[in-house]
Write an enzyme that holds these catalytic residues in place. Structure first.
Site, PDB file in Angstrom:
ATOM      1  N   TRP A 162      -1.681  -8.424  25.840  1.00 16.22           N
ATOM      2  CA  TRP A 162      -1.133  -8.646  24.576  1.00 16.22           C
ATOM      3  C   TRP A 162       0.233  -9.321  24.799  1.00 16.22           C
ATOM      4  CZ3 TRP A 162      -4.353  -8.114  20.594  1.00 16.22           C
ATOM      5  CH2 TRP A 162      -5.216  -6.760  20.843  1.00 16.22           C
ATOM      6  N   GLU A 178       0.852  -1.225   0.140  1.00 13.43           N
ATOM      7  CA  GLU A 178      -0.020  -0.068  -0.033  1.00 13.43           C
ATOM      8  C   GLU A 178       0.722   1.121   0.071  1.00 13.43           C
ATOM      9  OE1 GLU A 178      -0.357  -2.685   1.779  1.00 13.43           O
ATOM     10  OE2 GLU A 178      -2.542  -3.225   1.820  1.00 13.43           O
ATOM     11  N   LYS A 210      -3.515 -12.548  22.411  1.00 13.28           N
ATOM     12  CA  LYS A 210      -3.927 -11.930  23.697  1.00 13.28           C
ATOM     13  C   LYS A 210      -4.151 -12.983  24.306  1.00 13.28           C
ATOM     14  CE  LYS A 210      -6.701  -7.798  25.177  1.00 13.28           C
ATOM     15  NZ  LYS A 210      -7.591  -6.849  24.667  1.00 13.28           N
TER      16      LYS A 210
END
Lengths: 557, 557
Positions: free
Chosen positions: A456, A341, A451
């Site tokens: 996390w 991108e 998680k």
């Protein structure tokens, strides 16, 4: 955006003033004056001068025009890295047409998906990939014209009926003069598809202006590096990132802009790549860590070393053991961060005085990070609520960016495009932190984050630690669903050939030690270790964690 | 220019996509992330960090806004090279206002001419230049606001009544937060006046886009140079081309974009410049040959050497004897070509493998040429009828150019603008030839060319040859009207202090020898030699041949 003054009469353009659109043809201005005698080679098959290259661009433009193709039409290419690809990089967009670089390493159905989604009118087809488009009139019906080439003369006899001409024949019979027009720099120049680790491939697209600006900023950011890690007028360039993949990071464009000697290697075979590097004294290249590994293995077998070959790495995280091997093998590697991108480069390792003062360990650690933003790039780190995080080397957040070369949406997929750009910044889906002196550290992919028990865990951090076990060749940590903890980390590992006696316990011992030393939270130790023969990878050599998770859930390891 | 595809629905921008205008504020993106702790110094008076610099830009923008100034208003600066000037380089255009950099070395009436022609609303005024604007309400009536600064505290007590505030006081009391808007990149950012060797000064003007592109291409072209001649993340920068003169060649902008350590020297005094170079280990600078000469003379007196200080030269031709002295004094000099109309850089010496193989003589000769076109620049050589000449190192013609950063006309002078751009190329009025490998050699100024007996003579060529006499400090050859030959060359010479016994015959002997050896046509030997104490120069240190011709015709030498 408001126009303030450009229409004020005091500042009127002179009648014949040339406004200079940033279009790809301008990249050739300098080379046409300075580099006419410089050479471009295709593997061990062909060498010609830039003067000849300029003529061949004109010939190709005439071939496309004579076939009835028009500005705005799309021309697809299926080839390994070649002089032909470089010719198409220029002739197609310079004609106002759009170049589709087809990822030939996708599965056949994905290749057809990308072609049928983009709908090119013409195809430059390497014979090797003919089976992929099958009966193209049925399977890829947008294609009206097929131009064929084949490095092995033997195949020429068996030309399929749908072929409209052979590349070299068509070029030979076309005029070598073509007057490339000026047009709006916001015209689309290229399109290609993300490799599709999640769902179907998505099309990105870039304008002439975006490509020119990516080239200038990315090249300049590298050129500013200290001796041994920069780019110079003296470099010899060979790509080792496929030309179908984000324009080979745009480096073929910058090499031509600078007027460097260039080598195009065809298909990537380790022994041929090393042969070409040695024969032509290649000094400048780039690739994913998988390619780096190929080169080192081949060179180790030959018992030699690379002579300071500069390789920019990207695509996936370089682990420190591979980094060390590269260093020992005479490769000057540096890392960067980018994505399809973003055209692609957003950040790169920089080399100034600080690195000179570093120990080897510190150097390797520094070079394995993702560098700092290249010229003009703006970055922020956002938490889940879009709040900006500080650049203190500790706080993490999703990396969001602004730069003059980001895809402005996804091709024919406005919803995904709006999601990409929510809040006016492009979302990378990578979790990162940034040090006070601007070094970017990618902590994890947003969608790969694990998680466990409400916390996390960085799968990259676990990979980094466990990869220190001397038996580990390659490692991938994935999150798998767990009733109790939500998710738990699991490690997939390939062992080095002579280390097959290593057990899961041996590996985990390093994890436990890291917990004891405070380098890893307790819940970061994987619940399971699987030894595998080969890692699932995407077509461009990235670890394919989506496939890994599927295979794990189906007990396929 | 036609828009082809940017409006096609498949390629629509996402709703919130950021289009990234090329405006000056974007130059700070990288530095804000990477270079917060880097420093900027003003002579021996002040050092602060980039973090502080960013705040001061915000403060200055607030000061201007609080004074009622608006987007589109012009703000003039009269100062030597300072941190304040750098702050104005950013804060003024980033506010959407236009920065007028007033050439303070022009005569008083010319200074007033440029102010009254441009009509700035505000003036940042160094006390030292206050006498120049006299009673400004009468003599420069467009100026509504005057911001005063003064390096010598003693002056502050005598503030003129028209002063609206003192720079530091105003900054201190303004907020250090300012939200710089986005706007069209084609907004005018700067204006200034050509030094006026012919007629009244003419105003040129540059947009944000043009400045950003000049910065990227010019910096990258230099960074690609081999070791010792490039620009690197490690450089320490100090300008020695005044900041009022073509944005000091835009290098203060690139230094900030890269995040270099920067030193601003105030007024150019040889001993202070050399002090600063030594104290801060300055590695990167630029200037005209006159400045180079100042530095060498000062350093010779100190009995020392420069440690590879890189100086880009431009503005006038470097003669070989000065080049040799620079080389011996440890200066890595390189030349370039540009003009006020071109923002300015169009070409520069490049350093690749070829220079390494050169003898010292060849190196000095190569470096004294004007280099090759920088990235993106297109050049042609046109004869009197607009016919394109070959790049064979022999054929000469007027150098005409295209680049993304050329003034699109002259300010409020459309006729001169149309003349500048006739035929769609910008006319440099310089006669040049270009070698097959793209090295530009300026043969003469179009209007300085001497035509004797129907043949062109290059005054630069004559200067080059006669300057080889060991007594010559400086030389200028002008054409003066001659009944028989149309024009004849005449040489003005300043002698070195201890060579005052040298005669015209001694100098001419070299010219006759050059004729005998075939280096000079017979009609190239000057008809007259005048020894002068000081060469007439323009405000920026260029030889002023217009004045020389006038003075010669009036027997003033």
């Amino acid at each position: 955006m408001t126009t303030i003054l450009n229409q004020h009469e005091d500042y009127h353009q002179a009648q014949d003033a040339y406004g200079f659109p940033l279009i790809i043809k301008q990249l050739l201005n300098r080379a046409r004056i300075v580099s006419r005698h410089q050479t471009i080679s295709y593997a061990d098959k062909l060498t010609y001068t830039y003067a000849e290259f300029f003529k061949r661009i004109n010939r190709l433009a005439n071939v496309l025009k004579n076939m009835g193709l028009k500005q705005g039409d799309m021309v697809a290419v299926m080839d390994w890295d070649s002089h032909r690809y470089l010719e198409a990089y220029f002739a197609v967009p310079m004609s106002g047409m759009i170049l589709q670089t087809v990822n030939v390493r996708l599965s056949e159905d994905k290749v057809l998906y990308t072609i049928n989604h983009a709908k090119p009118k013409a195809l430059l087809l390497n014979a090797e990939f003919a089976p992929m488009i099958k009966n193209h009139q049925f399977d890829a019906p947008s294609i009206e014209k097929v131009i064929w080439f084949d490095d092995e003369d033997a195949h020429v006899a068996e030309l399929p009926s749908y072929v409209d001409g052979i590349y070299e024949d068509l070029l030979s019979s076309a005029s070598d003069e073509f007057d490339f027009p000026d047009f709006d720099e916001n015209t689309i120049a290229t399109t290609f598809y993300t490799s599709g680790t999640t769902g179907n491939p998505k099309g990105v697209f870039f304008t002439h202006r975006q490509i020119v600006l990516q080239i200038l900023a990315s090249m300049a950011s590298t050129a500013l590096n200290a001796e041994g890690q920069g780019v110079r007028y003296t470099d010899v360039y060979m790509p080792m990132t496929p030309m179908f993949h984000v324009h080979a990071w745009c480096v073929p464009y910058w090499a031509t802009l600078i007027g460097l000697k260039q080598i195009y290697p065809g298909r990537y075979l380790a022994n041929k790549l090393v042969d070409l590097i040695e024969e032509h004294n290649v000094t400048l290249s780039h690739g994913v860590p998988t390619i780096l590994q190929m080169l080192i293995t081949e060179m180790n077998q030959r018992g030699g070393k690379f002579n300071g070959l500069k390789i920019s790495l990207g695509g996936s995280k370089l682990n420190e053991s591979l980094a060390k091997r590269a260093y020992e093998c005479g490769i000057e590697f540096m890392c960067g961060f980018g994505m399809s991108e973003s055209c692609p480069t957003l950040s790169r390792s920089i080399f100034d005085d600080k690195q000179k003062a570093m120990s080897l360990e510190e150097q390797i650690n520094y070079r394995s990070l993702s560098g700092s933003p290249i010229l003009l790039v703006n970055m922020e780190l956002w938490d889940e609520n879009g709040r900006k995080q500080p650049f203190d080397g500790e706080a993490t957040g999703e990396l969001v960016v602004r730069a003059p070369w980001l895809t402005q949406s996804y091709f024919k997929d406005h919803d995904a495009g709006n999601e990409l750009w929510r809040g006016g910044w492009m979302h990378t889906q990578d979790i990162a932190c940034i040090t006070p002196d601007g070094t970017l550290k990618i902590v994890d992919r947003l969608k790969d984050v694990i998680k466990s028990g409400g916390e996390w865990i960085s799968s990259i951090e676990i990979e980094r630690i466990l990869s220190l076990h001397p038996s580990v060749a390659e490692i991938a940590v994935i999150g798998i669903p767990d009733e109790r903890w939500g998710e738990r980390p699991v490690a997939l590992i390939t062992l080095k050939p002579d280390h097959t006696n290593t057990t899961a316990e041996d590996i985990l011992a390093i994890g436990h030690q890291a917990v004891e030393k405070g380098h890893l939270p307790k819940y970061g130790v994987p619940s399971d270790i699987k030894f595998v023969k080969e890692m699932p990878k995407t077509s461009v050599g990235k670890l394919d964690k989506k496939v890994m998770r599927q295979m794990y859930s189906q007990n396929l390891f």
